[in-house]
Write a protein that holds these residues in place. Structure first.
Motif, PDB file in Angstrom:
ATOM      1  N   ASN A  12      -1.617  -4.203  -2.326  1.00 42.42           N
ATOM      2  CA  ASN A  12      -1.590  -4.678  -0.946  1.00 42.42           C
ATOM      3  C   ASN A  12      -3.020  -5.003  -0.517  1.00 42.42           C
ATOM      4  OD1 ASN A  12      -0.986  -5.239   1.692  1.00 42.42           O
ATOM      5  ND2 ASN A  12      -0.080  -3.257   2.149  1.00 42.42           N
ATOM      6  N   LYS A  13      -3.477  -6.216  -0.842  1.00 43.40           N
ATOM      7  CA  LYS A  13      -4.847  -6.628  -0.517  1.00 43.40           C
ATOM      8  C   LYS A  13      -5.052  -6.747   0.986  1.00 43.40           C
ATOM      9  CE  LYS A  13      -5.567  -9.263  -4.733  1.00 43.40           C
ATOM     10  NZ  LYS A  13      -5.773 -10.596  -5.302  1.00 43.40           N
ATOM     11  N   LYS A  14      -4.023  -7.146   1.697  1.00 43.59           N
ATOM     12  CA  LYS A  14      -4.108  -7.356   3.148  1.00 43.59           C
ATOM     13  C   LYS A  14      -4.430  -6.058   3.881  1.00 43.59           C
ATOM     14  CE  LYS A  14      -3.218 -10.455   6.427  1.00 43.59           C
ATOM     15  NZ  LYS A  14      -4.240 -11.414   6.738  1.00 43.59           N
ATOM     16  N   ALA A  15      -3.985  -4.929   3.343  1.00 42.08           N
ATOM     17  CA  ALA A  15      -4.226  -3.641   4.002  1.00 42.08           C
ATOM     18  C   ALA A  15      -5.716  -3.347   4.082  1.00 42.08           C
ATOM     19  CB  ALA A  15      -3.513  -2.523   3.253  1.00 42.08           C
ATOM     20  N   ARG A  16      -6.452  -3.614   3.013  1.00 38.15           N
ATOM     21  CA  ARG A  16      -7.900  -3.352   3.021  1.00 38.15           C
ATOM     22  C   ARG A  16      -8.636  -4.330   3.930  1.00 38.15           C
ATOM     23  NH1 ARG A  16      -8.837   0.750  -0.479  1.00 38.15           N
ATOM     24  NH2 ARG A  16      -7.459   0.907  -2.255  1.00 38.15           N
ATOM     25  N   PHE A  17      -8.048  -5.509   4.170  1.00 43.63           N
ATOM     26  CA  PHE A  17      -8.649  -6.483   5.072  1.00 43.63           C
ATOM     27  C   PHE A  17      -8.393  -6.106   6.532  1.00 43.63           C
ATOM     28  CE2 PHE A  17      -8.515 -10.531   7.441  1.00 43.63           C
ATOM     29  CZ  PHE A  17      -9.813 -10.955   7.227  1.00 43.63           C
ATOM     30  N   ASP A  18      -7.195  -5.598   6.822  1.00 36.94           N
ATOM     31  CA  ASP A  18      -6.810  -5.306   8.204  1.00 36.94           C
ATOM     32  C   ASP A  18      -7.187  -3.909   8.679  1.00 36.94           C
ATOM     33  OD1 ASP A  18      -5.731  -7.802   8.573  1.00 36.94           O
ATOM     34  OD2 ASP A  18      -3.691  -7.200   8.041  1.00 36.94           O
ATOM     35  N   PHE A  19      -7.492  -2.988   7.761  1.00 36.77           N
ATOM     36  CA  PHE A  19      -7.734  -1.596   8.130  1.00 36.77           C
ATOM     37  C   PHE A  19      -8.978  -1.043   7.445  1.00 36.77           C
ATOM     38  CE2 PHE A  19      -3.117  -2.187   8.308  1.00 36.77           C
ATOM     39  CZ  PHE A  19      -2.833  -1.725   9.578  1.00 36.77           C
ATOM     40  N   PHE A  20      -9.603  -0.050   8.097  1.00 38.59           N
ATOM     41  CA  PHE A  20     -10.609   0.786   7.446  1.00 38.59           C
ATOM     42  C   PHE A  20      -9.833   1.915   6.788  1.00 38.59           C
ATOM     43  CE2 PHE A  20     -13.271  -0.735  11.069  1.00 38.59           C
ATOM     44  CZ  PHE A  20     -14.244  -1.381  10.320  1.00 38.59           C
ATOM     45  N   ILE A  21      -9.933   2.064   5.476  1.00 37.30           N
ATOM     46  CA  ILE A  21      -9.218   3.124   4.768  1.00 37.30           C
ATOM     47  C   ILE A  21     -10.099   4.372   4.780  1.00 37.30           C
ATOM     48  CG2 ILE A  21      -8.054   3.808   2.638  1.00 37.30           C
ATOM     49  CD1 ILE A  21      -6.830   1.326   4.018  1.00 37.30           C
ATOM     50  N   GLU A  22      -9.680   5.394   5.533  1.00 35.19           N
ATOM     51  CA  GLU A  22     -10.465   6.623   5.677  1.00 35.19           C
ATOM     52  C   GLU A  22     -10.269   7.558   4.476  1.00 35.19           C
ATOM     53  OE1 GLU A  22     -12.316   7.459   8.637  1.00 35.19           O
ATOM     54  OE2 GLU A  22     -11.945   5.398   9.285  1.00 35.19           O
ATOM     55  N   GLU A  23      -9.012   7.688   4.030  1.00 38.53           N
ATOM     56  CA  GLU A  23      -8.687   8.633   2.959  1.00 38.53           C
ATOM     57  C   GLU A  23      -7.459   8.124   2.220  1.00 38.53           C
ATOM     58  OE1 GLU A  23      -8.094  13.471   2.579  1.00 38.53           O
ATOM     59  OE2 GLU A  23      -8.423  12.563   4.541  1.00 38.53           O
ATOM     60  N   THR A  24      -7.370   8.420   0.916  1.00 35.99           N
ATOM     61  CA  THR A  24      -6.202   7.988   0.151  1.00 35.99           C
ATOM     62  C   THR A  24      -5.492   9.195  -0.453  1.00 35.99           C
ATOM     63  OG1 THR A  24      -7.494   7.679  -1.868  1.00 35.99           O
ATOM     64  CG2 THR A  24      -7.205   5.751  -0.454  1.00 35.99           C
ATOM     65  N   PHE A  25      -4.177   9.044  -0.619  1.00 37.34           N
ATOM     66  CA  PHE A  25      -3.335  10.081  -1.207  1.00 37.34           C
ATOM     67  C   PHE A  25      -2.471   9.426  -2.275  1.00 37.34           C
ATOM     68  CE2 PHE A  25      -4.063  11.282   3.198  1.00 37.34           C
ATOM     69  CZ  PHE A  25      -4.486  12.596   3.082  1.00 37.34           C
ATOM     70  N   GLU A  26      -2.130  10.191  -3.306  1.00 39.73           N
ATOM     71  CA  GLU A  26      -1.206   9.718  -4.332  1.00 39.73           C
ATOM     72  C   GLU A  26       0.151  10.354  -4.062  1.00 39.73           C
ATOM     73  OE1 GLU A  26      -1.759   9.149  -8.943  1.00 39.73           O
ATOM     74  OE2 GLU A  26      -1.247  11.236  -8.493  1.00 39.73           O
ATOM     75  N   ALA A  27       1.163   9.501  -3.872  1.00 39.17           N
ATOM     76  CA  ALA A  27       2.501   9.993  -3.555  1.00 39.17           C
ATOM     77  C   ALA A  27       3.501   9.496  -4.590  1.00 39.17           C
ATOM     78  CB  ALA A  27       2.924   9.502  -2.170  1.00 39.17           C
ATOM     79  N   GLY A  28       4.459  10.345  -4.934  1.00 39.62           N
ATOM     80  CA  GLY A  28       5.565   9.925  -5.777  1.00 39.62           C
ATOM     81  C   GLY A  28       6.575   9.189  -4.924  1.00 39.62           C
ATOM     82  N   VAL A  29       7.381   8.342  -5.552  1.00 34.72           N
ATOM     83  CA  VAL A  29       8.396   7.574  -4.824  1.00 34.72           C
ATOM     84  C   VAL A  29       9.759   7.955  -5.366  1.00 34.72           C
ATOM     85  CG1 VAL A  29       9.154   5.266  -4.145  1.00 34.72           C
ATOM     86  CG2 VAL A  29       6.753   5.668  -4.649  1.00 34.72           C
ATOM     87  N   VAL A  30      10.711   8.259  -4.473  1.00 34.61           N
ATOM     88  CA  VAL A  30      12.076   8.597  -4.884  1.00 34.61           C
ATOM     89  C   VAL A  30      12.832   7.290  -5.114  1.00 34.61           C
ATOM     90  CG1 VAL A  30      14.233   9.706  -4.209  1.00 34.61           C
ATOM     91  CG2 VAL A  30      12.049  10.746  -3.584  1.00 34.61           C
TER      92      VAL A  30
END
Length: 154
Positions: A12-30
């Protein structure tokens, strides 16, 4: 122990353009079986997706996973809501930050880690228009510098 391989599925390249990413987490997906098979073929999009926290759980909405061609009756709705798996303390931290004004959670990337599907989730703060202009200017400067460097080294 062998190092687990990671294979990028969607970004999601647009997310880094539209937001300041403060912290990242790794999540599993059901997910269900045919969804995983479709992801192995790289048929996933997180461009329009967003994440909400409800009743102590975190869900991703509008994450499009194309139906598996050979899945027939076992295929699920491509846009169904998917639960994200995080530790309780991570969920509490995220929900505490969201309670503050201006914070949100955005999906950044979807990838395989070994045989498991993971999503990188970012705790983000929205950018204003002038912040985006600064990013575009920095990108242009970097591109010009690379171009000059390439010309000089020929």
């Amino acid at each position: 122990m062998a190092r687990e391989s990671t294979k990028l599925i969607a970004n999601n390249k647009k997310a880094r353009f539209d937001f300041f990413i403060e912290e990242t987490f790794e999540a599993g997906v059901v997910l269900h079986g045919t969804e995983v098979k479709s992801l192995r073929m790289g048929k996933c999009s997180v461009k329009e997706s967003f994440i909400r926290a409800e009743k102590g759980e975190i869900f991703v909405y509008n994450m499009h996973i194309s139906p598996y061609e050979k899945g027939n009756i076992f295929n699920k709705d491509p846009l169904r809501v998917k639960k994200l798996l995080l530790h309780k303390y991570e969920i509490n931290k995220i929900m505490g930050q969201i309670a503050q004004k201006g914070y949100t959670i955005v999906p950044l990337t979807v990838y395989f880690k070994g045989s498991l599907v993971k999503m990188e989730v970012g705790l983000a703060r929205g950018k204003k228009l002038f912040d985006k202009r600064q990013d575009i200017a920095k990108k242009d400067q970097r591109r010009e510098a690379e171009k000059d460097f390439k010309v000089k080294n020929l």
